[in-house]
Design a protein around this motif. Structure first.
Motif, mmCIF file in Angstrom:
data_model
loop_
_atom_site.group_PDB
_atom_site.id
_atom_site.type_symbol
_atom_site.label_atom_id
_atom_site.label_comp_id
_atom_site.label_asym_id
_atom_site.label_seq_id
_atom_site.Cartn_x
_atom_site.Cartn_y
_atom_site.Cartn_z
ATOM 1 N N UNK A 206 0.877 -1.177 0.000
ATOM 2 C CA UNK A 206 0.000 0.000 0.000
ATOM 3 C C UNK A 206 0.905 1.215 0.000
ATOM 4 N N UNK A 207 0.777 2.041 -1.042
ATOM 5 C CA UNK A 207 1.650 3.210 -1.217
ATOM 6 C C UNK A 207 3.117 2.835 -1.028
ATOM 7 N N UNK A 208 3.521 1.731 -1.607
ATOM 8 C CA UNK A 208 4.927 1.308 -1.593
ATOM 9 C C UNK A 208 5.359 0.574 -0.338
ATOM 10 N N UNK A 209 4.472 0.474 0.658
ATOM 11 C CA UNK A 209 4.832 -0.198 1.906
ATOM 12 C C UNK A 209 4.249 -1.620 1.934
ATOM 13 N N UNK A 210 5.085 -2.578 2.325
ATOM 14 C CA UNK A 210 4.659 -3.981 2.436
ATOM 15 C C UNK A 210 3.832 -4.140 3.717
ATOM 16 N N UNK A 211 2.500 -4.171 3.575
ATOM 17 C CA UNK A 211 1.643 -4.191 4.772
ATOM 18 C C UNK A 211 1.043 -5.567 5.053
ATOM 19 N N UNK A 212 1.246 -6.509 4.157
ATOM 20 C CA UNK A 212 0.664 -7.831 4.370
ATOM 21 C C UNK A 212 1.034 -8.755 3.229
ATOM 22 N N UNK A 213 0.263 -9.814 3.080
ATOM 23 C CA UNK A 213 0.625 -10.795 2.055
ATOM 24 C C UNK A 213 -0.522 -11.763 1.821
ATOM 25 N N UNK A 214 -0.485 -12.376 0.648
ATOM 26 C CA UNK A 214 -1.363 -13.516 0.411
ATOM 27 C C UNK A 214 -0.498 -14.773 0.453
ATOM 28 N N UNK A 215 -1.005 -15.786 1.127
ATOM 29 C CA UNK A 215 -0.260 -17.028 1.342
ATOM 30 C C UNK A 215 -1.063 -18.182 0.744
ATOM 31 N N UNK A 216 -0.444 -18.937 -0.153
ATOM 32 C CA UNK A 216 -1.102 -20.100 -0.760
ATOM 33 C C UNK A 216 -0.338 -21.358 -0.374
ATOM 34 N N UNK A 217 -1.054 -22.354 0.136
ATOM 35 C CA UNK A 217 -0.466 -23.671 0.417
ATOM 36 C C UNK A 217 -1.050 -24.679 -0.557
ATOM 37 N N UNK A 218 -0.210 -25.629 -0.975
ATOM 38 C CA UNK A 218 -0.690 -26.671 -1.878
ATOM 39 C C UNK A 218 -0.268 -28.049 -1.392
ATOM 40 N N UNK A 219 -1.152 -29.007 -1.616
ATOM 41 C CA UNK A 219 -0.820 -30.406 -1.292
ATOM 42 C C UNK A 219 -0.047 -31.048 -2.445
ATOM 43 N N UNK A 220 0.100 -30.306 -3.533
ATOM 44 C CA UNK A 220 0.840 -30.794 -4.709
ATOM 45 C C UNK A 220 2.270 -30.291 -4.640
ATOM 46 N N UNK A 221 3.202 -31.138 -5.052
ATOM 47 C CA UNK A 221 4.600 -30.737 -5.099
ATOM 48 C C UNK A 221 4.841 -29.861 -6.334
ATOM 49 N N UNK A 222 5.494 -28.732 -6.144
ATOM 50 C CA UNK A 222 5.905 -27.851 -7.240
ATOM 51 C C UNK A 222 4.813 -27.489 -8.263
ATOM 52 N N UNK A 223 3.668 -26.971 -7.817
ATOM 53 C CA UNK A 223 2.601 -26.671 -8.783
ATOM 54 C C UNK A 223 2.622 -25.231 -9.287
ATOM 55 N N UNK A 224 3.346 -24.334 -8.592
ATOM 56 C CA UNK A 224 3.214 -22.899 -8.875
ATOM 57 C C UNK A 224 4.159 -22.452 -9.986
ATOM 58 N N UNK A 225 3.655 -21.516 -10.807
ATOM 59 C CA UNK A 225 4.399 -21.034 -11.964
ATOM 60 C C UNK A 225 4.559 -19.515 -11.865
ATOM 61 N N UNK A 226 5.318 -18.972 -12.819
ATOM 62 C CA UNK A 226 5.460 -17.522 -12.936
ATOM 63 C C UNK A 226 4.079 -16.875 -13.106
ATOM 64 N N UNK A 227 3.182 -17.559 -13.817
ATOM 65 C CA UNK A 227 1.825 -17.035 -14.030
ATOM 66 C C UNK A 227 1.083 -16.867 -12.698
ATOM 67 N N UNK A 228 1.309 -17.800 -11.763
ATOM 68 C CA UNK A 228 0.676 -17.659 -10.443
ATOM 69 C C UNK A 228 1.213 -16.416 -9.742
ATOM 70 N N UNK A 229 2.512 -16.178 -9.886
ATOM 71 C CA UNK A 229 3.095 -14.984 -9.247
ATOM 72 C C UNK A 229 2.497 -13.713 -9.854
ATOM 73 N N UNK A 230 2.360 -13.679 -11.182
ATOM 74 C CA UNK A 230 1.778 -12.511 -11.854
ATOM 75 C C UNK A 230 0.333 -12.314 -11.397
ATOM 76 N N UNK A 231 -0.417 -13.400 -11.363
ATOM 77 C CA UNK A 231 -1.820 -13.363 -10.941
ATOM 78 C C UNK A 231 -1.941 -12.831 -9.512
#
Ligand code: SME
Length: 161
Positions: free
Chosen positions: A117-142
């Protein structure tokens, strides 16, 4: 780039955020539920926000199995490290991490993206998966785009949750 599925989910989230009768926490919970339901590898989705006085993250909305880790000190676990680094943290295999807090034995991988928010890191979204290595660059962009949408929609009220 986002995948067509990401774009469809983003559209749905935008519609949810436009509903004026939802409180901020209700809106955040609705986002968590949508991601959990619509994106296959997203088995647990939560928003943590920072309390800069006591240097702690606090869980304010989530969808998935309840966790006992509702408060996390800055620096501890993947989430606590992102509170300090201001950078995405993609963990393809959680067993390879020393500084990791297990919320469930079923979790194999995790992706945490900071919310600014206005350049300050005030929080985060956290995703957990039961699958090994499922996340891609597209997930980061999303998720980066999603956090910026949350930030521009709710603004300073995110600091008073
Ligand atoms: N695994 C996280 C803790 C939060 S749970 O995933 C819900 C971490 O290491 O910070």
């Amino acid at each position: 780039m986002m995948t067509p599925t990401h774009m469809m989910v983003m559209q749905q989230v935008k519609q949810q955020l436009n509903k004026e009768d939802l409180s901020v926490v209700e809106g955040l919970n609705a986002i968590c539920e949508t991601l959990n339901k619509k994106l296959e590898a997203y088995d647990w989705v939560g928003f943590y926000f920072s309390d800069f006085k006591d240097k702690m993250l606090h869980l304010k909305a989530y969808s998935g199995t309840p966790t006992e880790h509702t408060s996390i000190p800055f620096g501890k676990g993947i989430c606590g490290q992102v509170a300090l680094s201001n950078e995405n943290f993609l963990v393809p295999d959680v067993t390879a991490q020393d500084n990791y807090i297990a919320c469930s034995v079923d979790v194999r991988s995790e992706l945490v993206v900071p919310l600014f928010l206005e350049g300050e890191n005030i929080g985060q979204i956290d995703i957990d998966s039961k699958t090994l290595n499922p996340f891609t660059k597209e997930d980061e962009v999303f998720l980066t785009e999603l956090c910026s949408l949350v930030s521009s929609t709710y603004g300073k009220s995110l600091k008073q949750l």
